[in-house]
Design a protein around this motif. Structure first.
Motif, PDB file in Angstrom:
ATOM      1  N   LYS A  19       0.829  -1.197   0.000  1.00  0.00           N
ATOM      2  CA  LYS A  19       0.000   0.000   0.000  1.00  0.00           C
ATOM      3  C   LYS A  19       0.871   1.257   0.000  1.00  0.00           C
ATOM      4  CE  LYS A  19      -3.776   0.043   2.496  1.00  0.00           C
ATOM      5  NZ  LYS A  19      -4.726   0.219   3.627  1.00  0.00           N
ATOM      6  N   VAL A  20       1.989   1.222   0.717  1.00  0.00           N
ATOM      7  CA  VAL A  20       2.913   2.364   0.720  1.00  0.00           C
ATOM      8  C   VAL A  20       3.523   2.548  -0.663  1.00  0.00           C
ATOM      9  CG1 VAL A  20       5.061   3.280   1.671  1.00  0.00           C
ATOM     10  CG2 VAL A  20       3.391   2.201   3.186  1.00  0.00           C
ATOM     11  N   ASP A  21       3.893   1.438  -1.305  1.00  0.00           N
ATOM     12  CA  ASP A  21       4.424   1.532  -2.668  1.00  0.00           C
ATOM     13  C   ASP A  21       3.406   2.156  -3.604  1.00  0.00           C
ATOM     14  OD1 ASP A  21       6.857   0.405  -2.019  1.00  0.00           O
ATOM     15  OD2 ASP A  21       6.230  -1.633  -2.525  1.00  0.00           O
ATOM     16  N   GLU A  22       2.150   1.757  -3.463  1.00  0.00           N
ATOM     17  CA  GLU A  22       1.101   2.311  -4.309  1.00  0.00           C
ATOM     18  C   GLU A  22       0.904   3.798  -4.034  1.00  0.00           C
ATOM     19  OE1 GLU A  22      -3.617   1.470  -5.394  1.00  0.00           O
ATOM     20  OE2 GLU A  22      -2.590   0.232  -3.902  1.00  0.00           O
ATOM     21  N   ALA A  23       0.951   4.174  -2.751  1.00  0.00           N
ATOM     22  CA  ALA A  23       0.793   5.586  -2.388  1.00  0.00           C
ATOM     23  C   ALA A  23       1.939   6.425  -2.940  1.00  0.00           C
ATOM     24  CB  ALA A  23       0.710   5.735  -0.870  1.00  0.00           C
ATOM     25  N   MET A  24       3.167   5.912  -2.859  1.00  0.00           N
ATOM     26  CA  MET A  24       4.314   6.641  -3.386  1.00  0.00           C
ATOM     27  C   MET A  24       4.158   6.898  -4.876  1.00  0.00           C
ATOM     28  SD  MET A  24       6.833   7.614  -1.373  1.00  0.00           S
ATOM     29  CE  MET A  24       8.326   7.508  -2.350  1.00  0.00           C
ATOM     30  N   ALA A  26       1.425   7.105  -6.552  1.00  0.00           N
ATOM     31  CA  ALA A  26       0.345   8.059  -6.786  1.00  0.00           C
ATOM     32  C   ALA A  26       0.753   9.486  -6.422  1.00  0.00           C
ATOM     33  CB  ALA A  26      -0.888   7.648  -5.983  1.00  0.00           C
ATOM     34  N   LEU A  27       1.563   9.633  -5.385  1.00  0.00           N
ATOM     35  CA  LEU A  27       1.921  10.955  -4.890  1.00  0.00           C
ATOM     36  C   LEU A  27       3.036  11.612  -5.688  1.00  0.00           C
ATOM     37  CD1 LEU A  27       1.941  10.253  -1.046  1.00  0.00           C
ATOM     38  CD2 LEU A  27       0.236  11.579  -2.297  1.00  0.00           C
ATOM     39  N   LEU A  28       4.024  10.827  -6.097  1.00  0.00           N
ATOM     40  CA  LEU A  28       5.233  11.402  -6.670  1.00  0.00           C
ATOM     41  C   LEU A  28       5.497  10.829  -8.053  1.00  0.00           C
ATOM     42  CD1 LEU A  28       7.423  11.319  -3.442  1.00  0.00           C
ATOM     43  CD2 LEU A  28       6.413  13.330  -4.517  1.00  0.00           C
ATOM     44  N   ALA A  29       4.824  11.386  -9.030  1.00  0.00           N
ATOM     45  CA  ALA A  29       5.041  10.979 -10.408  1.00  0.00           C
ATOM     46  C   ALA A  29       6.440  11.393 -10.854  1.00  0.00           C
ATOM     47  CB  ALA A  29       3.990  11.614 -11.313  1.00  0.00           C
ATOM     48  N   GLU A  30       6.941  10.735 -11.880  1.00  0.00           N
ATOM     49  CA  GLU A  30       8.287  11.023 -12.376  1.00  0.00           C
ATOM     50  C   GLU A  30       8.437  12.491 -12.770  1.00  0.00           C
ATOM     51  OE1 GLU A  30      12.252   9.918 -13.370  1.00  0.00           O
ATOM     52  OE2 GLU A  30      10.695   8.912 -12.215  1.00  0.00           O
ATOM     53  N   ALA A  31       7.397  13.059 -13.384  1.00  0.00           N
ATOM     54  CA  ALA A  31       7.470  14.464 -13.795  1.00  0.00           C
ATOM     55  C   ALA A  31       7.621  15.376 -12.583  1.00  0.00           C
ATOM     56  CB  ALA A  31       6.227  14.841 -14.586  1.00  0.00           C
ATOM     57  N   ARG A  32       6.947  15.065 -11.499  1.00  0.00           N
ATOM     58  CA  ARG A  32       7.052  15.891 -10.294  1.00  0.00           C
ATOM     59  C   ARG A  32       8.430  15.743  -9.665  1.00  0.00           C
ATOM     60  NH1 ARG A  32       3.609  15.569  -4.684  1.00  0.00           N
ATOM     61  NH2 ARG A  32       4.469  17.452  -3.761  1.00  0.00           N
ATOM     62  N   VAL A 163      -3.730   7.136   9.372  1.00  0.00           N
ATOM     63  CA  VAL A 163      -3.111   8.233   8.641  1.00  0.00           C
ATOM     64  C   VAL A 163      -3.709   8.256   7.239  1.00  0.00           C
ATOM     65  CG1 VAL A 163      -0.961   9.239   7.800  1.00  0.00           C
ATOM     66  CG2 VAL A 163      -0.972   7.962   9.962  1.00  0.00           C
ATOM     67  N   TRP A 164      -4.405   9.323   6.910  1.00  0.00           N
ATOM     68  CA  TRP A 164      -4.986   9.443   5.578  1.00  0.00           C
ATOM     69  C   TRP A 164      -4.055  10.251   4.688  1.00  0.00           C
ATOM     70  CZ3 TRP A 164      -8.468   7.303   2.567  1.00  0.00           C
ATOM     71  CH2 TRP A 164      -8.852   7.966   1.405  1.00  0.00           C
ATOM     72  N   THR A 165      -3.767   9.689   3.522  1.00  0.00           N
ATOM     73  CA  THR A 165      -2.909  10.346   2.549  1.00  0.00           C
ATOM     74  C   THR A 165      -3.722  10.593   1.289  1.00  0.00           C
ATOM     75  OG1 THR A 165      -0.960   9.218   3.428  1.00  0.00           O
ATOM     76  CG2 THR A 165      -0.770  10.156   1.226  1.00  0.00           C
ATOM     77  N   GLY A 166      -4.185  11.809   1.127  1.00  0.00           N
ATOM     78  CA  GLY A 166      -4.996  12.145  -0.027  1.00  0.00           C
ATOM     79  C   GLY A 166      -4.162  12.358  -1.277  1.00  0.00           C
ATOM     80  N   VAL A 167      -4.760  12.071  -2.410  1.00  0.00           N
ATOM     81  CA  VAL A 167      -4.103  12.273  -3.699  1.00  0.00           C
ATOM     82  C   VAL A 167      -4.933  13.283  -4.489  1.00  0.00           C
ATOM     83  CG1 VAL A 167      -3.332  11.205  -5.843  1.00  0.00           C
ATOM     84  CG2 VAL A 167      -3.204   9.929  -3.689  1.00  0.00           C
ATOM     85  N   MET A 168      -4.325  14.411  -4.822  1.00  0.00           N
ATOM     86  CA  MET A 168      -5.036  15.440  -5.570  1.00  0.00           C
ATOM     87  C   MET A 168      -4.056  16.235  -6.419  1.00  0.00           C
ATOM     88  SD  MET A 168      -5.843  18.251  -2.559  1.00  0.00           S
ATOM     89  CE  MET A 168      -6.894  17.112  -1.678  1.00  0.00           C
ATOM     90  N   GLU A 169      -4.575  17.089  -7.267  1.00  0.00           N
ATOM     91  CA  GLU A 169      -3.730  17.924  -8.110  1.00  0.00           C
ATOM     92  C   GLU A 169      -2.905  18.852  -7.215  1.00  0.00           C
ATOM     93  OE1 GLU A 169      -2.228  18.602 -11.729  1.00  0.00           O
ATOM     94  OE2 GLU A 169      -3.998  17.326 -11.407  1.00  0.00           O
ATOM     95  N   CYS A 173       2.092  24.482  -5.215  1.00  0.00           N
ATOM     96  CA  CYS A 173       2.437  24.353  -3.795  1.00  0.00           C
ATOM     97  C   CYS A 173       1.660  23.203  -3.168  1.00  0.00           C
ATOM     98  CB  CYS A 173       2.146  25.656  -3.055  1.00  0.00           C
ATOM     99  SG  CYS A 173       2.512  25.597  -1.279  1.00  0.00           S
ATOM    100  N   ALA A 174       2.356  22.139  -2.844  1.00  0.00           N
ATOM    101  CA  ALA A 174       1.700  20.980  -2.239  1.00  0.00           C
ATOM    102  C   ALA A 174       1.107  21.300  -0.878  1.00  0.00           C
ATOM    103  CB  ALA A 174       2.695  19.827  -2.107  1.00  0.00           C
ATOM    104  N   ALA A 175       1.722  22.240  -0.159  1.00  0.00           N
ATOM    105  CA  ALA A 175       1.227  22.586   1.183  1.00  0.00           C
ATOM    106  C   ALA A 175      -0.185  23.144   1.132  1.00  0.00           C
ATOM    107  CB  ALA A 175       2.161  23.594   1.847  1.00  0.00           C
ATOM    108  N   ASP A 176      -0.524  23.821   0.039  1.00  0.00           N
ATOM    109  CA  ASP A 176      -1.849  24.418  -0.101  1.00  0.00           C
ATOM    110  C   ASP A 176      -2.846  23.480  -0.778  1.00  0.00           C
ATOM    111  OD1 ASP A 176      -0.910  26.749   1.053  1.00  0.00           O
ATOM    112  OD2 ASP A 176      -0.394  27.657  -0.875  1.00  0.00           O
ATOM    113  N   SER A 177      -2.393  22.322  -1.191  1.00  0.00           N
ATOM    114  CA  SER A 177      -3.267  21.400  -1.913  1.00  0.00           C
ATOM    115  C   SER A 177      -3.200  20.017  -1.290  1.00  0.00           C
ATOM    116  CB  SER A 177      -2.876  21.370  -3.404  1.00  0.00           C
ATOM    117  OG  SER A 177      -1.490  21.106  -3.551  1.00  0.00           O
TER     118      SER A 177
END
Length: 236
Positions: A19-24, A26-32, A163-169, A173-177
């Motif tokens: 699940k952590v691998d899947e979250a990573m 989703a959160l950190l695409a190669e472009a980011r 611990v909820w880890t949301g995935v969004m655009e 600034c990630a802090a604001d989203s």
């Protein structure tokens, strides 16, 4: 990912949870990752490290005026540090303003941007840390200690906390989203109450252990020096 980009980029080998691998992923695409770390100059890298170390050693960032012109703008563009009203407002994982996520280590108190950031500090600085988070539903404080390896929880007042880890655009600034959806809850029931007001939100429901693993994978390399074979303690 080029060699330079990999110096501070997340370490995908620390977690043992699919699940952590899947979250990573989703959160950190190669472009980011490339936008953050690719072709980071030695001067910018050194400034980033200096800012992070100031939070760890003093609980507050240095004055942005201490850095050469343009450094702050590049760090902001890369979404590593953000400057507001002429002051450093945050440098992931740290926030200058008080938040619901507090980290203490060697007598210094720091505030984190979100729950995952707080849980990743121990791995980044390679020191034992005490983490305290407030449940957004009932405001109950939850505390846990993360060992210097950044992966081991040695004590937790609420071992069933989620611990909820949301995935969004993310935007600029990630802090604001994205970070606004990364929270710790005192119980699965309170997580469900929070999620019921946000139908359709994509994310991952993690245990404390999984949250710590995710934080470690993201932040462990942030203070890694270019010449080091791996992350070292901040005071070595």
């Amino acid at each position: 990912m080029n060699k330079d980009q990999g110096r501070e980029a997340p370490n995908r080998s620390l977690a043992n949870s699919p699940k952590v691998d899947e979250a990573m992923s989703a959160l950190l695409a190669e472009a980011r990752l490339a936008a953050r770390w690719s072709d980071l100059s030695p001067d910018v890298r050194a400034a980033h490290h200096r800012i992070l170390r100031a939070y760890v050693e003093d609980g507050a960032p240095p004055n942005i005026s201490e850095f050469p012109c343009g450094i702050g703008a590049e760090l902001s563009q890369r979404d590593l540090v953000h400057i507001r009203d002429g002051k450093i407002a945050l440098a992931y994982p740290f926030s200058t303003a008080v938040t619901d996520f507090t980290v203490r280590s060697t007598g210094v108190e720091m505030h984190a941007v979100c729950a995952i950031d707080a849980l990743g500090v121990a791995a980044m600085i390679q020191r034992e840390t005490e983490v305290s988070c407030l449940c957004p539903i009932c405001r109950t404080p939850m505390a846990l200690t993360v060992a210097a390896d950044g992966l081991t929880i040695t004590n937790a007042t609420d071992p069933t906390a989620r611990v909820w880890t949301g995935v969004m655009e993310v935007g600029s600034c990630a802090a604001d989203s994205q970070c606004t959806s990364m929270r710790m809850f005192c119980s699965p029931e309170h997580l469900e109450v929070w999620r019921s007001d946000r139908p359709g939100m994509r994310g991952f429901d993690l245990t404390l252990e999984e949250g710590v693993q995710l934080g470690a994978e993201i932040f462990r390399a942030f203070l890694r020096e270019a010449a080091e074979p791996g992350p070292e303690a901040i005071d070595t």
